[in-house]
Design a protein around this motif. Structure first.
Motif: not given
Ligand SMILES: [Zn+2]
Length: 538
Positions: A282-283, A316-317, A357-359
């Motif tokens: 994702l990131t 950054t999200l 963090h990804e979850y």
């Protein structure tokens, strides 16, 4: 359930659902001391060379007298921006620009390679990852002094030491590199040679732009013949057609990223119907801008600060909560359509992230459900390149961690209906049902929670030794209920009375010879319970 020989070792047995989590974390799985509350995860797409600790790189750079590209001597805070991307990173090219500087610190150094491999295993253990396939290019890491083979041997030494110490299972994928087709055949030969040393497959990495698949096709063809598994980076910043070529020319069983398939319904359907696994990151997909074109304009960005390897970092999200559009990210489509996909970090040190963090990002920003996220973990396990028997063992370990406490509690405790459950389980005893091995296998993979619940009940209600497991379970359940000041279930009463009579018999026969009390734990607890809450029994 009948096809499993070690029924008795299944971790659900004899564990009260109220306390099972505690038991699993303390006795059934030895894990790293920091990971008691970490989830059990499987990570399939992670580059070893994108996972070096910043502190290790800094230390090695200092020791080797490597200065920053601007010629300055630096503190670690000055150093980090040169080995990781900033929140403003918006392209794969910008992302990949970071690699040459830090690869130069580790490449060609046997000791450094062993060290980063060992630290990689520890970092995975800390995050609760049970199984990982780590990938790297032996040619990229050999520098000017080593052979690709020496690189593999050094890294394997680090992995082996880490696996032994941290109880995490690590396997290796060797990467072919798009602009270097001349390396690909050697990569396949090395994968074949080091198969017994944990190499389970090959990958094709590097930018999809201006690079065709055909120069690598012969090597991947040979991998098929040798039975070496294949994954290919495709549809990341490239097109859906790139995914199709990866499947057709490189016989890809899994695709790294694959987001672009949402642009082409026909290719989407091919991936779906063939159950090809997509390793989503994702990131990384935000930093490389792979998913930028799908992002609604009302998405708000924010920066998140957290600790990674002891250093405060930020990333950054993209906040989804305020967008009116609920389905925009490719993984929204994948989750909705039950595409076989999972979550990984890609290059955690470059992106400054962890798998947890990804979850978290998928859950809070992209609003995937907890069920969809646990499905990701099982998708990763069943799509891993482990041999079939080891894959089943991994799935069993995960099932133990995802024991569906609620399902068991609902059936057992809320309904108070042990007899109906016995009747249901009796039907599974019928030969025409339990010999359906394939059906059970598919059922186990597709409905892992329900399967575990059944298996748990099956074990507890086993008729062996006059329902000994069941008696022990009742005993534990009774004690837990008493200790929690809950009303014990009525169906305990007959069992408890018979138990008390036997206890008294033992007590009087034995105590006439010695002064030692042999009252059972149930008996003692029952007496305490009656004393402490007389209104329940009078
Ligand atoms: Zn990658």
């Amino acid at each position: 359930m009948s096809d499993n020989n070690d029924e008795k070792s299944f971790p659900g047995t004899l564990i009260d659902p109220d306390t099972c989590e505690h038991h699993h974390h303390t006795s059934h799985h030895q894990r790293h001391p920091h990971s008691h509350h970490a989830p059990a995860l499987v990570e399939l797409h992670i580059h070893l060379d994108g996972s070096f600790r910043h502190s290790t790189l800094f230390e090695l750079a200092e020791k080797k007298g490597i200065t920053l590209p601007n010629g300055m001597k630096a503190t670690i805070e000055d150093f980090i921006p040169y080995v990781s991307v900033q929140s403003t990173c918006q392209s794969l090219a910008e992302f990949l620009e970071k690699f040459p500087f830090f690869l130069n610190i580790v490449a060609g150094d046997v000791e450094a390679l062993e060290r980063v491999a060992y630290e990689f295993v520890e970092d995975q253990a800390i995050q609760g990852v049970l199984y990982t396939e780590a990938r790297y290019s032996p040619q990229v890491l050999m520098g000017n002094t080593l052979t690709p083979e020496q690189v593999i041997v050094a890294i394997n030494r680090g992995f082996k030491r880490g696996i032994k110490e941290f109880h995490v299972d690590i396997r290796t994928l060797l990467c072919c590199i798009r602009p270097h087709p001349e390396w690909s055949m050697e990569v396949v030969d090395l994968a074949n040679k080091y198969r017994s040393a944990g190499v389970v497959g090959i990958d094709l990495a590097g930018s999809e732009h201006n690079c065709s698949y055909s120069p690598h096709a012969a090597a991947f063809e040979r991998a098929v013949k040798l039975g070496i598994h294949r994954t290919v980076h495709a549809g990341e910043t490239g097109s859906a057609d790139s995914v199709l070529q990866a499947i057709q020319q490189c016989h890809a069983e899994r695709i790294g990223h694959g987001y672009a398939i949402v642009d082409d319904p026909a290719i989407y359907e091919i991936v779906h119907s063939r159950d090809i696994h997509l390793e989503c990151c994702l990131t990384s997909s935000l930093h490389t801008n792979a998913v930028g074109k799908y992002m609604p304009t009302d998405i708000e960005k924010y920066e998140e600060h957290f600790m990674l390897h002891g250093h405060k970092t930020k990333t950054t999200l993209h906040m989804h909560a305020k967008s009116k559009k609920e389905v925009w990210h490719p993984i929204h489509h994948f989750a909705r359509d039950h595409i076989n996909f999972s979550l990984s970090c890609d290059d955690p040190s470059v992106s400054q992230i962890t798998i947890e963090h990804e979850y978290e990002h998928a859950l809070t920003d992209l609003k995937l459900s907890p069920a969809q996220l646990s499905q990701c973990v099982f998708n990763a396990a069943r799509s891993s390149f482990l041999p079939e028997n080891e894959k089943n063992q991994l799935i069993d370990r995960l099932l133990a961690n995802y024991l569906p406490k609620q399902v068991v509690q609902h059936l057992y405790i809320k309904n108070h209906d042990i007899h109906s459950i016995r009747i249901i389980l009796a039907t599974f005893d019928h030969p025409s049902i339990f010999r359906l091995r394939d059906t059970w296998r598919i059922f186990r993979i597709q409905k892992p929670k329900f399967y575990t619940a059944l298996k748990y009940l099956w074990n507890v209600l086993s008729q062996e030794n006059n329902w000994e497991d069941y008696h022990l379970w009742l005993e534990q359940k009774f004690i837990t209920d008493c200790l929690n000041k809950k009303q014990p279930m009525l169906l305990f009463i007959g069992y408890l009375l018979s138990k008390m009579i036997i206890d008294h018999y033992h007590y009087y026969t034995i105590s006439s010879h010695s002064k030692t009390s042999t009252l059972s734990r149930v008996h003692m607890t029952l007496i305490d319970y009656i004393k402490s809450s007389p209104k329940n029994y009078q």
